[in-house]
Each structure stands twice: as structure tokens, then as C-alpha cells.
Design a protein around this motif. Structure first.
Motif, PDB file in Angstrom:
ATOM      1  N   GLN A 287      -0.622   4.909   0.681  1.00  0.00           N
ATOM      2  CA  GLN A 287      -1.007   5.057   2.080  1.00  0.00           C
ATOM      3  C   GLN A 287       0.240   5.147   2.966  1.00  0.00           C
ATOM      4  O   GLN A 287       0.282   5.920   3.915  1.00  0.00           O
ATOM      5  CB  GLN A 287      -1.896   3.909   2.526  1.00  0.00           C
ATOM      6  CG  GLN A 287      -2.429   4.104   3.932  1.00  0.00           C
ATOM      7  CD  GLN A 287      -3.380   3.002   4.356  1.00  0.00           C
ATOM      8  OE1 GLN A 287      -3.238   1.856   3.950  1.00  0.00           O
ATOM      9  NE2 GLN A 287      -4.350   3.357   5.170  1.00  0.00           N
TER      10      GLN A 287
ATOM     11  N   GLN B  68       0.849  -1.196   0.000  1.00  0.00           N
ATOM     12  CA  GLN B  68       0.000   0.000   0.000  1.00  0.00           C
ATOM     13  C   GLN B  68       0.886   1.248   0.000  1.00  0.00           C
ATOM     14  O   GLN B  68       0.931   2.015   0.964  1.00  0.00           O
ATOM     15  CB  GLN B  68      -0.929  -0.027   1.199  1.00  0.00           C
ATOM     16  CG  GLN B  68      -1.816  -1.244   1.222  1.00  0.00           C
ATOM     17  CD  GLN B  68      -2.511  -1.426   2.558  1.00  0.00           C
ATOM     18  OE1 GLN B  68      -2.431  -0.605   3.448  1.00  0.00           O
ATOM     19  NE2 GLN B  68      -3.196  -2.544   2.695  1.00  0.00           N
TER      20      GLN B  68
ATOM     21  N   GLU C  17       1.564   8.624   2.971  1.00  0.00           N
ATOM     22  CA  GLU C  17       0.738   9.497   3.810  1.00  0.00           C
ATOM     23  C   GLU C  17       1.089   9.324   5.287  1.00  0.00           C
ATOM     24  O   GLU C  17       1.196  10.306   6.028  1.00  0.00           O
ATOM     25  CB  GLU C  17      -0.739   9.212   3.569  1.00  0.00           C
ATOM     26  CG  GLU C  17      -1.226   9.637   2.201  1.00  0.00           C
ATOM     27  CD  GLU C  17      -2.657   9.230   1.932  1.00  0.00           C
ATOM     28  OE1 GLU C  17      -3.411   8.909   2.883  1.00  0.00           O
ATOM     29  OE2 GLU C  17      -3.041   9.228   0.745  1.00  0.00           O
TER      30      GLU C  17
END
Length: 176
Positions: A108, A105, A111
Motif C-alpha cells: 500500500q 503495509q 501505491e
């Protein structure tokens, strides 16, 4: 997203070294040698316990998170991470990012690393892991910028610096 990442990379550096004890890889303990099914070693109780039921403080849980992550036990790392009381700490964001990156991921993960750096711009481990994500994505210029930030922030010769440098040199992220 790229513009935000570049801005974070070149933010005014602080020369203080605030990465703490996570500048070397963790060593195996009873968390990974004896405990199973997401349990952690509770030194006080002298037994394996579920993280939320253990008497462990955030520092001990964090050590367990790192150990599980290093061993590739991401679901166990998530359980220990979720038991930490300060879910907005840079340590929690760093390992949320690490687990997200290692489980595919990438967006993500970036982030989460940005959240870690917003809390603590001197988190060298978050910078190293972010840089390794950039290496995996072929963004070598961004990985090199993270390496520069690690060195500028006092991390020359540290595990985060060495690990990211190795990833850049080989063109692929490390297992840890």
C-alpha cells in the motif's frame, strides 16, 4: 507492479527542485511537546486543538504531519493528514505512504508513493521514502534508481538524498 515502479523511476527527469521545505527533518514544536491525543498546536487560539477544528491551513497541518511522523506518532499524523483540504496533493500521498510503510503495509505504501509521484515527479521526499521501502524489501537496484532520480532532480546533499543513501549503505531503512 514492479514494471510500473521501474517505469516511474526512469521517467524523464525535470531539473527543477520542487521538494519545498521537507528537505530537512522536522524539529519538535508544541505539536509533540505539549499537545496530546492527536491534537495540534493552534497558534491563533494559543491552544491544542483537534486538527479538523483548528484554524491551521494545509501548510501548518503538513508541518504537524511531518513532526508527528518523525516522532513515530502515526495515529496523530493520520488525524492531521485527514484534516488537510487537498487530499490529492503529493504531500498527502507521500505521508500516507510513509505511515503505511512504517506500519508494515509495504504494498500500500508503494501505491501511495506512486500517487505522489504521479502528482509531482519532483517530490524528492516521496522518492526517498519509496527508496527506503525498496531497501527494506531487498530491492537494492530499485532503491539505487530512486537515489539517482533524487540527484538528477537537484537533490544532491538534501535530506532525502542523504537519508536514502544512508539506508542503502546500511542495508536497512531509517526511522525517518
Amino acid at each position: 507492479m514492479r514494471a510500473v515502479l521501474i517505469a516511474a523511476l526512469v521517467a524523464a527527469p525535470s531539473l527543477s527542485f520542487a521538494a519545498g521545505s521537507d528537505t530537512t527533518p522536522p524539529t519538535p514544536t508544541k505539536n509533540t511537546t505539549e499537545c496530546k491525543n492527536g491534537k495540534v498546536w493552534d497558534e491563533t487560539a494559543q491552544e491544542c486543538s483537534l486538527p479538523k477544528e483548528s484554524r491551521l491551513d494545509d501548510d501548518a497541518l503538513y508541518k504537524a504531519v511531518r513532526e508527528f511522523a518523525y516522532a513515530g506518532a502515526y495515529s496523530d499524523a493520520k488525524l492531521a493528514l485527514a484534516a488537510m483540504s487537498d487530499q490529492n496533493s503529493d504531500r498527502v500521498w507521500t505521508y500516507k505512504g510513509f505511515i503505511a510503510r512504517k506500519t508494515g503495509q509495504q504494498a500500500q505504501a508503494m501505491e501511495f508513493y506512486m500517487q505522489a509521484l504521479a502528482v509531482n515527479p519532483d517530490n524528492l521526499l516521496a522518492r526517498s521514502y519509496m527508496g527506503q521501502g525498496f531497501v527494506q524489501a531487498g530491492e537494492m537496484d530499485l532503491a539505487a534508481a530512486q537515489l539517482t532520480q533524487i540527484r538528477t532532480r537537484g537533490g544532491r546533499g538534501s535530506w532525502p538524498e542523504i537519508s536514502l543513501r544512508m539506508a542503502i549503505d546500511t542495508g536497512r531503512g531509517n526511522n525517518y
